[in-house]
Design a protein around this motif. Structure first.
Motif, PDB file in Angstrom:
ATOM      1  N   MET A   1     -53.927  -5.227  19.223  1.00  0.00           N
ATOM      2  CA  MET A   1     -53.848  -5.186  17.777  1.00  0.00           C
ATOM      3  C   MET A   1     -54.673  -4.024  17.215  1.00  0.00           C
ATOM      4  SD  MET A   1     -52.361  -6.509  15.192  1.00  0.00           S
ATOM      5  CE  MET A   1     -51.691  -8.040  15.717  1.00  0.00           C
ATOM      6  N   LYS A   2     -55.841  -3.761  17.824  1.00  0.00           N
ATOM      7  CA  LYS A   2     -56.682  -2.665  17.341  1.00  0.00           C
ATOM      8  C   LYS A   2     -55.965  -1.330  17.435  1.00  0.00           C
ATOM      9  CE  LYS A   2     -60.909  -5.001  18.685  1.00  0.00           C
ATOM     10  NZ  LYS A   2     -62.041  -5.002  19.610  1.00  0.00           N
ATOM     11  N   LYS A   3     -55.211  -1.139  18.514  1.00  0.00           N
ATOM     12  CA  LYS A   3     -54.472   0.114  18.679  1.00  0.00           C
ATOM     13  C   LYS A   3     -53.396   0.262  17.614  1.00  0.00           C
ATOM     14  CE  LYS A   3     -55.313   0.848  23.540  1.00  0.00           C
ATOM     15  NZ  LYS A   3     -54.780   1.005  24.877  1.00  0.00           N
ATOM     16  N   LEU A   4     -52.725  -0.839  17.297  1.00  0.00           N
ATOM     17  CA  LEU A   4     -51.699  -0.803  16.261  1.00  0.00           C
ATOM     18  C   LEU A   4     -52.301  -0.414  14.913  1.00  0.00           C
ATOM     19  CD1 LEU A   4     -48.801  -1.264  15.300  1.00  0.00           C
ATOM     20  CD2 LEU A   4     -49.369  -3.688  15.039  1.00  0.00           C
ATOM     21  N   VAL A   5     -53.442  -0.990  14.587  1.00  0.00           N
ATOM     22  CA  VAL A   5     -54.113  -0.670  13.320  1.00  0.00           C
ATOM     23  C   VAL A   5     -54.487   0.803  13.290  1.00  0.00           C
ATOM     24  CG1 VAL A   5     -56.196  -1.104  11.951  1.00  0.00           C
ATOM     25  CG2 VAL A   5     -54.934  -3.018  12.941  1.00  0.00           C
ATOM     26  N   LYS A   6     -55.014   1.323  14.392  1.00  0.00           N
ATOM     27  CA  LYS A   6     -55.383   2.740  14.457  1.00  0.00           C
ATOM     28  C   LYS A   6     -54.152   3.639  14.304  1.00  0.00           C
ATOM     29  CE  LYS A   6     -59.450   1.972  17.337  1.00  0.00           C
ATOM     30  NZ  LYS A   6     -60.072   2.205  18.652  1.00  0.00           N
ATOM     31  N   ILE A   7     -53.034   3.233  14.908  1.00  0.00           N
ATOM     32  CA  ILE A   7     -51.793   4.002  14.787  1.00  0.00           C
ATOM     33  C   ILE A   7     -51.308   4.003  13.342  1.00  0.00           C
ATOM     34  CG2 ILE A   7     -49.331   4.018  15.410  1.00  0.00           C
ATOM     35  CD1 ILE A   7     -50.257   3.050  18.224  1.00  0.00           C
ATOM     36  N   GLU A   8     -51.401   2.862  12.678  1.00  0.00           N
ATOM     37  CA  GLU A   8     -51.001   2.799  11.263  1.00  0.00           C
ATOM     38  C   GLU A   8     -51.823   3.762  10.419  1.00  0.00           C
ATOM     39  OE1 GLU A   8     -49.381  -1.740  10.628  1.00  0.00           O
ATOM     40  OE2 GLU A   8     -51.518  -1.373  10.389  1.00  0.00           O
ATOM     41  N   TYR A   9     -53.134   3.777  10.632  1.00  0.00           N
ATOM     42  CA  TYR A   9     -53.982   4.713   9.891  1.00  0.00           C
ATOM     43  C   TYR A   9     -53.616   6.157  10.201  1.00  0.00           C
ATOM     44  CZ  TYR A   9     -57.072   0.938   8.341  1.00  0.00           C
ATOM     45  OH  TYR A   9     -57.597  -0.189   7.750  1.00  0.00           O
ATOM     46  N   ALA A  10     -53.336   6.447  11.458  1.00  0.00           N
ATOM     47  CA  ALA A  10     -52.960   7.809  11.845  1.00  0.00           C
ATOM     48  C   ALA A  10     -51.647   8.224  11.181  1.00  0.00           C
ATOM     49  CB  ALA A  10     -52.844   7.921  13.365  1.00  0.00           C
ATOM     50  N   LEU A  11     -50.692   7.314  11.088  1.00  0.00           N
ATOM     51  CA  LEU A  11     -49.422   7.633  10.431  1.00  0.00           C
ATOM     52  C   LEU A  11     -49.608   7.876   8.932  1.00  0.00           C
ATOM     53  CD1 LEU A  11     -47.012   5.199  12.294  1.00  0.00           C
ATOM     54  CD2 LEU A  11     -47.101   7.696  12.475  1.00  0.00           C
ATOM     55  N   LEU A  12     -50.475   7.089   8.313  1.00  0.00           N
ATOM     56  CA  LEU A  12     -50.784   7.336   6.899  1.00  0.00           C
ATOM     57  C   LEU A  12     -51.467   8.685   6.717  1.00  0.00           C
ATOM     58  CD1 LEU A  12     -51.979   3.804   5.760  1.00  0.00           C
ATOM     59  CD2 LEU A  12     -49.977   5.040   4.921  1.00  0.00           C
ATOM     60  N   LEU A  13     -52.339   9.040   7.639  1.00  0.00           N
ATOM     61  CA  LEU A  13     -52.994  10.349   7.593  1.00  0.00           C
ATOM     62  C   LEU A  13     -51.962  11.472   7.692  1.00  0.00           C
ATOM     63  CD1 LEU A  13     -55.433  12.265   7.657  1.00  0.00           C
ATOM     64  CD2 LEU A  13     -55.626  11.791  10.106  1.00  0.00           C
ATOM     65  N   ILE A  14     -51.019  11.334   8.594  1.00  0.00           N
ATOM     66  CA  ILE A  14     -49.962  12.344   8.732  1.00  0.00           C
ATOM     67  C   ILE A  14     -49.155  12.457   7.448  1.00  0.00           C
ATOM     68  CG2 ILE A  14     -47.783  12.851   9.939  1.00  0.00           C
ATOM     69  CD1 ILE A  14     -49.191  11.649  12.472  1.00  0.00           C
TER      70      ILE A  14
END
Length: 116
Positions: free
Chosen positions: A1-14
């Protein structure tokens, strides 16, 4: 789950990087110069971990930049480059696992314990 949350933040950053460069055509130089400015808030850790967590969290929470964004929108103003950079900084930190800090330790965040 932590990885998914980090990926979501990275996509928002992009997404915000896309807006920054292609929608608003803001300067990459300002992004490079200002992207780490919010980390000055960690200076509170020189006093103690409790003050450090409060100062860090005040600047790294989405609350204040969102309030400012709402004010810009209500006043029909264009979004400024520094506001986008502030959001990008928070998203960059979150995508790397640097979440909001607990008062016991700098490495204890709402996303992860950085010492694991």
């Amino acid at each position: 789950m932590k990885k998914l949350v980090k990926i979501e933040y990275a996509l928002l950053l992009i997404m915000l990087l896309f807006l920054y460069f292609y929608k608003y055509n803001f300067s990459w130089i300002w992004l490079v110069v200002l992207i780490l400015v919010p980390d000055i808030s960690a200076i509170g850790y020189l006093i103690n971990t409790k003050i450090g967590a409060y100062t860090y969290n005040a600047v790294h929470s989405f609350i204040f930049p969102t309030i400012i964004l709402i004010m810009f929108l209500l006043l029909n103003q264009d979004i400024s480059f520094w506001l986008l950079i502030w959001f990008m900084h928070i998203l960059m930190d979150r995508s790397l696992g640097y979440g909001l800090k607990y008062t016991d330790n700098f490495k204890h965040t709402n996303i992860d314990r950085m010492d694991n």
